[in-house]
Design a protein around this motif. Sequence first.
Motif, mmCIF file in Angstrom:
data_model
loop_
_atom_site.group_PDB
_atom_site.id
_atom_site.type_symbol
_atom_site.label_atom_id
_atom_site.label_comp_id
_atom_site.label_asym_id
_atom_site.label_seq_id
_atom_site.Cartn_x
_atom_site.Cartn_y
_atom_site.Cartn_z
ATOM 1 N N LEU A 144 38.530 40.951 29.204
ATOM 2 C CA LEU A 144 38.220 41.182 27.786
ATOM 3 C C LEU A 144 37.260 42.368 27.623
ATOM 4 O O LEU A 144 37.377 43.128 26.655
ATOM 5 N N THR A 145 36.327 42.517 28.557
ATOM 6 C CA THR A 145 35.404 43.656 28.509
ATOM 7 C C THR A 145 36.160 44.964 28.611
ATOM 8 O O THR A 145 35.898 45.917 27.859
ATOM 9 N N LYS B 87 35.961 55.376 27.516
ATOM 10 C CA LYS B 87 37.241 55.298 28.218
ATOM 11 C C LYS B 87 37.046 55.176 29.721
ATOM 12 O O LYS B 87 37.753 54.409 30.391
ATOM 13 N N ILE B 88 36.083 55.901 30.253
ATOM 14 C CA ILE B 88 35.828 55.851 31.696
ATOM 15 C C ILE B 88 35.340 54.469 32.114
ATOM 16 O O ILE B 88 35.848 53.869 33.078
ATOM 17 N N LEU C 203 36.999 50.440 34.897
ATOM 18 C CA LEU C 203 36.414 49.844 36.100
ATOM 19 C C LEU C 203 36.517 48.314 36.161
ATOM 20 O O LEU C 203 36.906 47.769 37.194
ATOM 21 N N PRO C 204 36.162 47.551 35.100
ATOM 22 C CA PRO C 204 36.264 46.096 35.212
ATOM 23 C C PRO C 204 37.693 45.598 35.376
ATOM 24 O O PRO C 204 37.924 44.543 35.978
ATOM 25 N N LEU C 205 38.669 46.330 34.873
ATOM 26 C CA LEU C 205 40.071 45.941 35.032
ATOM 27 C C LEU C 205 40.478 46.021 36.504
ATOM 28 O O LEU C 205 41.111 45.099 37.041
ATOM 29 N N PHE D 189 41.979 43.507 41.653
ATOM 30 C CA PHE D 189 42.069 43.816 43.075
ATOM 31 C C PHE D 189 40.945 43.240 43.936
ATOM 32 O O PHE D 189 41.045 43.260 45.168
ATOM 33 N N ILE D 190 39.876 42.737 43.323
ATOM 34 C CA ILE D 190 38.769 42.182 44.109
ATOM 35 C C ILE D 190 38.498 40.722 43.769
ATOM 36 O O ILE D 190 38.512 39.848 44.646
#
Length: 530
Positions: A153-154, A235-236, A240-242, A247-248
């Motif tokens: 959601l973030t 946008k940058i 990152l959280p996605l 993947f982690i």
Amino acid sequence: MDEEEEQGLVKGNGKKLQLTIDEVIEEYVGSFGFSQLLHVFLVSLAWIFDSHNTLVTIFTDAQPQGWKCISPLCHQNASSSSVCGFKSGTWEWAAGNSSSTIAEWGLVCDRKFLAALPASLFFLGSLLGSAVYGRLADAFLGRKRTVLLSCLLTSATTFLTSLSPNVWIYSLLRFANGFSRSGIGICCIVLSTEAVGRKWRGQVGQYGFFFFTAGFLSLPLIAYPTRTCWRNMYKIISFLPLVYAIFILMPFVSDSPRWLLVRGRSEEALEVLKRYAKVNGKKLPPNLSLLEPSSSTDKVAGKGTKNLWNTKWAAKRMALVMITGFGVGFVYYGVQLNVENLNFNLYFTVAINAMMEIPAVFVGSVLLSFTNRRLLFSLSAYIAGISCIVCIIFSSTSHKKGNQSKGSLAQLTIEAIGFMAASSAFDVLYIYCVELFPTNIRNFAVSMLRQALMLGASIAPLLVVVGRLSPSFSFLVFGVLSIISGMLSLWLPETRNSPLYETLEQQEEEEKFNATSEDMGIELGKEVQK
């Protein structure tokens, strides 16, 4: 049968060996082995995104530093230091209208208080989100899936924020973003601390704040290349959280064995502990089973959160933690947002503050291993408050240069020390809260603390706007509230080296028993002296 299995059967006399999770971790898994180190590292990475979304407005909503005339009408009164007396279209911001939201939407002069709206709504969204995520993490989704939901959601709300057409939509999306990211902090700290032995809880809780600091420190590096367009910065940080969630977090992080046990899923909890032990080069006894805490089978987490307010000692403790948290949140976030009122280069000042968090977390980690939580928190709050008050002296003596005021190096140094102390108080309070409440309401309790912190933080941007007119007043309020928070903490019990209890009933019984034992010890000591 290997030696460890034989020892397990001997200890259990050939029968089922029932132990609490604390006992399994301490005796068989390891208090803090490589498996827990890896687990804490992977979980704590999420704090980076929490930091990005919380503090991004330092740059995106920054007051533009300079303007220039583009019309003869403006040049006639160019000696003025304010743009408020000029008509629209006769001047422009030196860095361009897309450099910040204030520049793009003209949030100056009679519209200057609108500049505080997005940040305030962000923290109000965080306040509401903390309650929802705390409930989800304790009663439904667990710690891991709640962090996963929060990260997804973030990512979505951060990207949508970059598309905002006006300040009203922008404020609404900042509210949604605050709601979305609030699950990260409250669940990551609990998910980390519930996997380790009691002597490592303080240090592990602090490790997450290293990553929050890393996110804070990376903000100027992201902001400087995007300084001409605030939308690109959103946008940058939305990407990152996605990536982290997919993947982690999903493939490599396990849920809390304590939460699984409280929910009646003892086999799953045991499997998680077996994986920890295997990575640590150890093995659990084959006859081992987990001892379910009293009332965990008939009191689910949902009822546990309700019982918090029906249990007199817990309700008083929670209220005191929340009042203390309000002051800490107000000061911690307020001092960060207030850096523009120091009249230094914004990128340099933010980088200095971010670097001050590193020794704050490091010193806090070391001190937590042998210092009482209550003492460490109160001293940190006092130092932060005194530093803010001392900043008043330098605010009143800062001098003007052209149409901009120039801050003193001494003021920056004192502010940095105050921020380091506020950071320590903020970090320690989280650890303190984790240890003050049992597993079946722990996430709820941390979420309530988070709400108090966010309520304080939501008011801080208004004071920052006032600080543009009177920096001394803003520093005075920050200082007084910090000192009051330190004083209130003296009424909380000490938790260093105490076990993590599983239910309210268990904690109440054992704390009463420990208090009675201490009283008897004191009485016996007096008798011996006589």
